[in-house]
Write a protein that holds these residues in place. Sequence first.
Motif, PDB file in Angstrom:
ATOM      1  N   SER A 106       0.816  -1.217   0.000  1.00  0.00           N
ATOM      2  CA  SER A 106       0.000   0.000   0.000  1.00  0.00           C
ATOM      3  C   SER A 106       0.849   1.267   0.000  1.00  0.00           C
ATOM      4  O   SER A 106       0.534   2.250   0.670  1.00  0.00           O
ATOM      5  CB  SER A 106      -0.954  -0.002   1.197  1.00  0.00           C
ATOM      6  N   GLY A 107       1.952   1.222  -0.746  1.00  0.00           N
ATOM      7  CA  GLY A 107       2.787   2.409  -0.908  1.00  0.00           C
ATOM      8  C   GLY A 107       3.746   2.698   0.210  1.00  0.00           C
ATOM      9  O   GLY A 107       4.415   3.739   0.198  1.00  0.00           O
ATOM     10  N   SER A 108       3.857   1.788   1.180  1.00  0.00           N
ATOM     11  CA  SER A 108       4.776   1.977   2.305  1.00  0.00           C
ATOM     12  C   SER A 108       5.658   0.744   2.458  1.00  0.00           C
ATOM     13  O   SER A 108       5.286  -0.359   2.039  1.00  0.00           O
ATOM     14  CB  SER A 108       4.002   2.216   3.609  1.00  0.00           C
ATOM     15  N   VAL A 109       6.825   0.929   3.065  1.00  0.00           N
ATOM     16  CA  VAL A 109       7.740  -0.188   3.284  1.00  0.00           C
ATOM     17  C   VAL A 109       7.273  -1.001   4.489  1.00  0.00           C
ATOM     18  O   VAL A 109       7.250  -0.499   5.613  1.00  0.00           O
ATOM     19  CB  VAL A 109       9.178   0.307   3.504  1.00  0.00           C
ATOM     20  N   ALA A 110       6.891  -2.264   4.228  1.00  0.00           N
ATOM     21  CA  ALA A 110       6.446  -3.157   5.297  1.00  0.00           C
ATOM     22  C   ALA A 110       7.583  -3.998   5.835  1.00  0.00           C
ATOM     23  O   ALA A 110       7.494  -4.541   6.945  1.00  0.00           O
ATOM     24  CB  ALA A 110       5.328  -4.069   4.792  1.00  0.00           C
ATOM     25  N   PHE A 111       8.662  -4.126   5.039  1.00  0.00           N
ATOM     26  CA  PHE A 111       9.828  -4.912   5.462  1.00  0.00           C
ATOM     27  C   PHE A 111      11.056  -4.401   4.736  1.00  0.00           C
ATOM     28  O   PHE A 111      11.006  -4.071   3.548  1.00  0.00           O
ATOM     29  CB  PHE A 111       9.619  -6.399   5.157  1.00  0.00           C
ATOM     30  N   GLU A 112      12.170  -4.382   5.448  1.00  0.00           N
ATOM     31  CA  GLU A 112      13.477  -4.059   4.875  1.00  0.00           C
ATOM     32  C   GLU A 112      14.498  -4.982   5.498  1.00  0.00           C
ATOM     33  O   GLU A 112      14.589  -5.076   6.725  1.00  0.00           O
ATOM     34  CB  GLU A 112      13.853  -2.606   5.155  1.00  0.00           C
ATOM     35  N   GLY A 113      15.248  -5.708   4.681  1.00  0.00           N
ATOM     36  CA  GLY A 113      16.245  -6.619   5.234  1.00  0.00           C
ATOM     37  C   GLY A 113      16.709  -7.609   4.188  1.00  0.00           C
ATOM     38  O   GLY A 113      16.620  -7.361   2.980  1.00  0.00           O
ATOM     39  N   LEU A 133      13.090 -12.249   5.219  1.00  0.00           N
ATOM     40  CA  LEU A 133      11.713 -12.098   4.752  1.00  0.00           C
ATOM     41  C   LEU A 133      11.068 -13.457   4.524  1.00  0.00           C
ATOM     42  O   LEU A 133       9.908 -13.684   4.882  1.00  0.00           O
ATOM     43  CB  LEU A 133      11.672 -11.267   3.474  1.00  0.00           C
ATOM     44  N   ALA A 134      11.819 -14.378   3.921  1.00  0.00           N
ATOM     45  CA  ALA A 134      11.274 -15.706   3.653  1.00  0.00           C
ATOM     46  C   ALA A 134      10.908 -16.432   4.937  1.00  0.00           C
ATOM     47  O   ALA A 134       9.970 -17.236   4.959  1.00  0.00           O
ATOM     48  CB  ALA A 134      12.279 -16.532   2.851  1.00  0.00           C
ATOM     49  N   SER A 135      11.645 -16.143   6.002  1.00  0.00           N
ATOM     50  CA  SER A 135      11.389 -16.838   7.267  1.00  0.00           C
ATOM     51  C   SER A 135      10.263 -16.193   8.072  1.00  0.00           C
ATOM     52  O   SER A 135       9.817 -16.754   9.073  1.00  0.00           O
ATOM     53  CB  SER A 135      12.666 -16.870   8.125  1.00  0.00           C
ATOM     54  N   ASP A 136       9.814 -15.005   7.631  1.00  0.00           N
ATOM     55  CA  ASP A 136       8.703 -14.345   8.318  1.00  0.00           C
ATOM     56  C   ASP A 136       7.399 -14.873   7.727  1.00  0.00           C
ATOM     57  O   ASP A 136       6.907 -14.375   6.718  1.00  0.00           O
ATOM     58  CB  ASP A 136       8.804 -12.825   8.147  1.00  0.00           C
TER      59      ASP A 136
END
Length: 247
Positions: free
Chosen positions: A215-222, A227-230
Amino acid sequence: MTETGVELAMHARSLVLGYGDSRIIHEVTLRAEPASITAILGPNGSGKSTLMKGLCGLLPPVSGRLELFGKDVTGWETSKLVRNSLGYVPQVKNVFSSLTVRENLDLGAATCRPLCHERMERVFELFPDLHVAQKKTARVLSGGQRNMLALGRALMTEPRLLLVDEPTAGLSPKYAEAVWDHLIRIRESGLGVIVVEQNVEAALENADAVYLLVSGSVAFEGSGSDLASDVNLANSFLGGVDRKTNG
């Protein structure tokens, strides 16, 4: 600068982008390092394409700041960014179908004519398929070969940072893998790469840094592995286990 003192290839600071009164990208901050691949992922309608337009100068920001190798380039047009070490490969209309492979590459070197031959040889070394097909028109190439030609054209200006918009869209697994192999080789040559990608599995496996846009915002950075493990994020925004065709 990064924490280790390395100059960032690109730094978007609190970028707001939109069309008219509509805001699509909300206060996005993104960092991309040299000799690394930064992937931008997200579901359909998350703003990936709008963000890419802002990063490459096709859409001026409503607010925020954009830096290219430490230089403030906020509001610069694409042509000026290209003259200052940025390469851009759009998803569509990225080659001239009626021209040969060699003619496409030659046009890519319009701003550096004296070095055209030398740079073309380096592109052919990176993309052997293009060397074999250099006299063929782009319209007879496969989708994967056309994407490689688009990458080659961008490299003819010898950029230090390459922006690539969905390079594997519509490709077979074989050609999608080949495109990523070339992105990795480009990274190994020292260039930074920012890629908007729908092949989530490939991005998570190969990118050095990943941004998940929702939705136009950063939900994850890394990292891709984080990310795959989340499980919650992967299931909610990347389609769970089968992530190859998320757009």
